[in-house]
Design a protein around this motif. Structure first.
Motif, mmCIF file in Angstrom:
data_model
loop_
_atom_site.group_PDB
_atom_site.id
_atom_site.type_symbol
_atom_site.label_atom_id
_atom_site.label_comp_id
_atom_site.label_asym_id
_atom_site.label_seq_id
_atom_site.Cartn_x
_atom_site.Cartn_y
_atom_site.Cartn_z
ATOM 1 N N SER A 448 0.839 -1.201 0.000
ATOM 2 C CA SER A 448 0.000 0.000 0.000
ATOM 3 C C SER A 448 0.878 1.256 0.000
ATOM 4 O O SER A 448 0.564 2.252 -0.658
ATOM 5 N N THR A 449 2.012 1.194 0.682
ATOM 6 C CA THR A 449 2.878 2.382 0.737
ATOM 7 C C THR A 449 3.510 2.636 -0.625
ATOM 8 O O THR A 449 3.571 3.777 -1.094
ATOM 9 N N SER A 450 3.971 1.570 -1.267
ATOM 10 C CA SER A 450 4.595 1.825 -2.569
ATOM 11 C C SER A 450 3.551 2.304 -3.575
ATOM 12 O O SER A 450 3.857 3.156 -4.422
ATOM 13 N N SER A 451 2.309 1.831 -3.453
ATOM 14 C CA SER A 451 1.288 2.350 -4.376
ATOM 15 C C SER A 451 1.063 3.836 -4.154
ATOM 16 O O SER A 451 0.903 4.608 -5.096
ATOM 17 N N LYS A 452 1.077 4.239 -2.864
ATOM 18 C CA LYS A 452 0.872 5.672 -2.587
ATOM 19 C C LYS A 452 1.994 6.492 -3.210
ATOM 20 O O LYS A 452 1.780 7.582 -3.726
ATOM 21 N N LEU A 453 3.224 5.955 -3.154
ATOM 22 C CA LEU A 453 4.353 6.726 -3.669
ATOM 23 C C LEU A 453 4.423 6.693 -5.189
ATOM 24 O O LEU A 453 4.844 7.645 -5.827
ATOM 25 N N LEU A 454 4.019 5.566 -5.763
ATOM 26 C CA LEU A 454 4.091 5.460 -7.219
ATOM 27 C C LEU A 454 2.882 6.087 -7.888
ATOM 28 O O LEU A 454 2.897 6.380 -9.080
ATOM 29 N N GLY A 455 1.828 6.286 -7.067
ATOM 30 C CA GLY A 455 0.540 6.734 -7.573
ATOM 31 C C GLY A 455 0.539 7.939 -8.502
ATOM 32 O O GLY A 455 0.782 7.816 -9.697
ATOM 33 N N THR A 456 0.345 9.088 -7.942
ATOM 34 C CA THR A 456 0.157 10.276 -8.779
ATOM 35 C C THR A 456 1.485 10.961 -9.074
ATOM 36 O O THR A 456 2.493 10.650 -8.470
#
Ligand SMILES: C=C(O[C@@H]1C=C(C(=O)O)C=C[C@H]1O)C(=O)O
Ligand SMILES: NC(=O)CC[C@H](N)C(=O)O
Length: 773
Positions: A448-456
């Motif tokens: 979940s953390t890497s998705s937040k960082l890779l997200g926008t």
């Protein structure tokens, strides 16, 4: 054959362990250390197992019994129990006083000054040419001789002068060495162990040892033939040729040390795949255009407790490669300690436990054991931090480690560490972010953390903000200047060689959601970029730091070629400061450019200031890593920072240890033995801190302590908490908060009062700019 033993009587000096190291290395002997106030019963009996005694240097005056303690009794030991003694500096002065000499103040104390010593070429100086050596003293021994000579005369007919410093015609000759005409007593006023003393000066120790051996042998011979009549103890060795080769140096080779054990051409797999090793999981993703601030924002850390050791504004190629963000949440375990109460408090999600440990030093041993119990072996090899303790120690906490009691303030932690399980390391050199956790089964958090960082796409949504200062309390010039005078009086009297005097400013500002602590930090780090910047909010403390100074770093241990565990540690003290050119608000330029700064920073005033701290840190380090394991790869290099030029030295130590986990010496032992940071105290450390306690108006608190981490993988890194703005929640009042900034500088006998005031204001100014006044 049993090992030869030397007793060292330590007068609480900050150079003692350097002398011990020199003696052990040069002579292959074992040195036992006691303090001047150690209880030894009958001194004559106590010294019998030793082959020789060294009476060490120290603060104070040899005519004051409290300053020399049992050293004063050495010279009165009866003939049958007598042992060879070498007095160094204070010890030498005590010898002179015991046999009729007087002490007087030097017109210009000599601290960290290297000069030539002219010797008689005999006895202690046999075979040695005149040499350069460092001096650290305010007092001069006077034998009552009209002219410097090497012949004993009234009123001190028992003492033969052996060497003089004649380098200052206006100040007059300074006695540098004596021997007793009949007894096996020698003394030297200078410091052969200083990093800047010549090898010729160091050879005096070998000569002394040959004289000791000769004296001890003649004593043995006398006992062997059971002579009944009293014997002559005349041990004048003048003219003898000594073969120093017969001595057996026992030094452990100093391991060449490197700035950073990580390879510089590290490559990362920037994939989202996680590797799992025991309870360690990580993911590496490209940094892309993310900033530390973006990461904090995307993970929504800013309104909670968290820690950032921030190297984003890298100033020097070899410093500040990594930034570390430590996540602290409701269930994070915290280990805290308040100076004076002897209890470590462990707060976990389930319980709060109190453990009686006695002192902050023991609290650090507790942390060492705690980390051993949570040891991780298979973290991501190429980064220094895998998880572990992140936090700070206040100056008052540090004082407790050297036995200086301090008052505590309820609700304020003098040591506060969070056991950080989830962390983010940014490698600025390679543009990689490593997300990692030492919580078991924490892959979901990783994802979940890497998705937040890779997200926008990266945008900095938290804007830096500038607080308005409502009421400021600034240092008061006349009071600060009179304290500088008092420091110099203490130095004149021989009570200290250098004192880092400090004071504090306070700024009240309105608490506001549009100007949070994190936003203030954003502003500060832009105004004053620094290699060891950090942000911390834990319990009641908030710290916004732009420190330029590494205190101590130690690398994760590796095995050396002999199968021993080896960790290289490094200190990076700054001492010597010059303001860079700045244009003042009225348009006039102030400060100097690099070329001029280099000249100023190479003057005796600045180099002496730095040298004293280098020697002090060598002493602190020798005390843990042992003789022969300390090197000084960089001595007095000029470095450029945002508003100042600074003189920086690097001292490294090799921490070797046995395989037994519990008894392993580690960087935490070095930390515990080196607080408070020597660059913030002066020297000798303990006496300097006692004097500063009487001069400074309020506790230094967070300022002048240390902030950093101790990793579950075995490494650690701490900066000195300077150029830092901090606050305690208990001072929040009526919608306002009180921010404090400490600033100061080292005072030596060569300091100019106005210059020191300006230097302190310059340092204060580097962080005071945060506030709109
Ligand atoms: C005391 C401070 O700094 C310390 C004193 C220095 C000096 O005397 O030159 C330099 C760096 C620090 O070790 C401060 O920043 O407040
Ligand atoms: N280094 C020392 O031992 C100093 C001795 C004494 N306190 C002096 O200043 O002269």
């Amino acid at each position: 054959m049993s090992r030869v033993r030397v007793l060292f009587i330590d007068a609480y000096d900050s150079f003692t362990n350097n002398i011990v190291s020199l003696v052990e290395n040069q002579l292959g002997v074992e040195v036992t250390k006691i303090h001047i106030d150690s209880y030894v019963g009958d001194l004559a009996t106590f010294i019998q197992p030793f082959d020789a005694v060294i009476a060490g240097p120290g603060p104070g005056n040899p005519e004051v019994l409290d300053d020399v303690g049992i050293i004063a009794s050495l010279w009165r030991i009866d003939e049958t129990h007598i042992k060879p003694v070498l007095g160094v500096c204070l010890g030498f002065q005590s010898l002179v006083c015991a046999f009729g000499g007087r002490m007087e103040r030097l017109s210009r104390p000599r601290h960290g000054i290297s000069t030539q010593v002219d010797t008689c070429g005999k006895d202690l100086f046999n075979g040695l040419t005149d040499f350069q050596t460092v001096q650290y003293h305010s007092l001069r021994a006077n034998l009552g001789q009209p002219e410097p000579s090497c012949i004993a005369s009234e009123p001190c007919s028992e003492l033969t002068p052996l060497a003089w410093d004649l380098s200052d015609p206006s100040g007059g000759p300074i006695l540098m060495s004596v021997k007793h005409r009949l007894k096996p007593f020698w003394g030297i006023q200078f410091h052969p162990e200083s990093i800047l003393s010549s090898s010729e000066a160091k050879n005096v120790i070998r000569n002394w040892w040959l004289l000791c051996k000769k004296w001890n042998q003649s004593r043995e011979d006398l006992r062997g033939v059971e002579k009944t009549q009293s014997c002559s103890l005349n041990n004048d060795a003048s003219g003898d040729t000594y073969t120093v080769d017969s001595l057996s140096p026992s030094s452990m080779p100093a391991t060449p040390s490197s700035e950073n054990s990580m390879s510089s051409n590290t490559s990362y797999t920037t994939t989202r795949e996680s590797s799992i090793a025991e309870n360690y999981v990580h993911t590496a993703i490209p940094l892309d255009r993310l900033t530390v601030s973006d990461i904090v924002h995307r993970l929504e850390l800013q309104n909670d407790e968290f820690v950032v050791l921030d190297s984003e504004q890298r100033l020097m190629a070899n410093l500040g490669r990594y930034s570390i963000i430590g996540q602290v949440d409701r269930i994070t375990t915290k280990l805290t300690y308040q100076a004076g109460n002897g209890v470590i408090k462990i707060t976990t999600a389930e319980y709060t436990a109190l453990e009686q440990v006695g002192s902050l030093k023991s609290a650090l041993s507790y942390l060492k054991n705690y980390l051993n119990q949570h040891k991780v072996e298979n973290g991501y090899r190429d980064i220094p931090f895998w998880g572990g303790l992140m936090g700070y120690i206040t100056y008052e906490g540090c004082l407790e480690t050297i036995g200086i009691p301090t008052q505590t303030h309820a609700n304020r932690d003098d040591m506060c560490f969070a056991f950080v399980e989830r962390s983010i390391v940014i490698d600025h050199l390679h543009g990689v972010v490593i997300l990692q956790s030492i919580k078991s089964g924490d892959e979901i958090w990783l994802q979940s953390t890497s998705s937040k960082l890779l997200g926008t796409s990266p945008t900095t949504s938290i804007k830096p903000a500038t607080p308005e200062a409502l009421i400021s309390r600034l240092p008061e010039k006349s009071s600060y200047m009179s304290k500088i005078d008092r420091c110099q009086e203490e130095i004149q009297a021989g009570n200290s060689y250098e004192l880092c005097l400090t004071n504090q400013a306070a700024f009240k500002s309105r608490k506001s959601p549009s100007c949070t602590s994190w936003q203030k930090y954003q502003t500060l780090r832009a105004l004053n970029p620094a290699p060891f910047a950090s942000y911390l909010h834990m319990n009641s403390a908030t710290i916004l730091s732009t420190s330029p100074e590494r205190f101590l770093n130690w690398a994760r241990p590796t095995l050396d070629e002999h199968g021993r565990s080896l960790s290289v540690c490094q200190f990076r003290p700054i001492k010597g400061t010059v303001q860079k050119t700045q244009i003042l608000p009225d348009g006039t330029p102030h400060g100097v450019a690099l070329q001029e700064a280099m000249q100023i920073l190479s003057t005796p005033k600045e180099t002496a200031e730095n040298l004293m701290i280098v020697d002090l840190i060598r002493h602190d380090l020798h005390g843990v890593v042992g003789s022969g394991n300390v090197t000084v790869p960089t001595l007095m290099q000029v470095e450029e920072y945002a508003t100042v030029y600074q003189l920086v030295s690097v001292i490294e130590g090799s921490i070797y240890s046995t395989p037994a986990l519990s008894s392993r010496t580690s960087g935490i032992d070095v930390l515990a033995s080196s607080l408070p940071p020597g660059s913030m105290t002066g020297t000798p450390k303990r006496r300097a801190c006692e004097i500063l306690n009487t001069l400074e108006d309020e506790p230094r608190s967070i300022y002048s302590g240390v902030i950093g981490y101790m990793c579950v993988g075995g490494g650690g890194d701490f900066s000195v908490t300077i150029r830092t703005v901090f606050k305690w929640d208990d001072e929040d009042e009526g919608g306002n908060e009180t921010w404090r900034i400490g600033a100061g500088g080292a005072i030596t006998i060569l300091s100019d009062v106005q210059g020191e005031w300006e230097e302190m204001c310059g340092k204060l100014g580097s962080t005071r700019r945060l506030f709109k006044e």
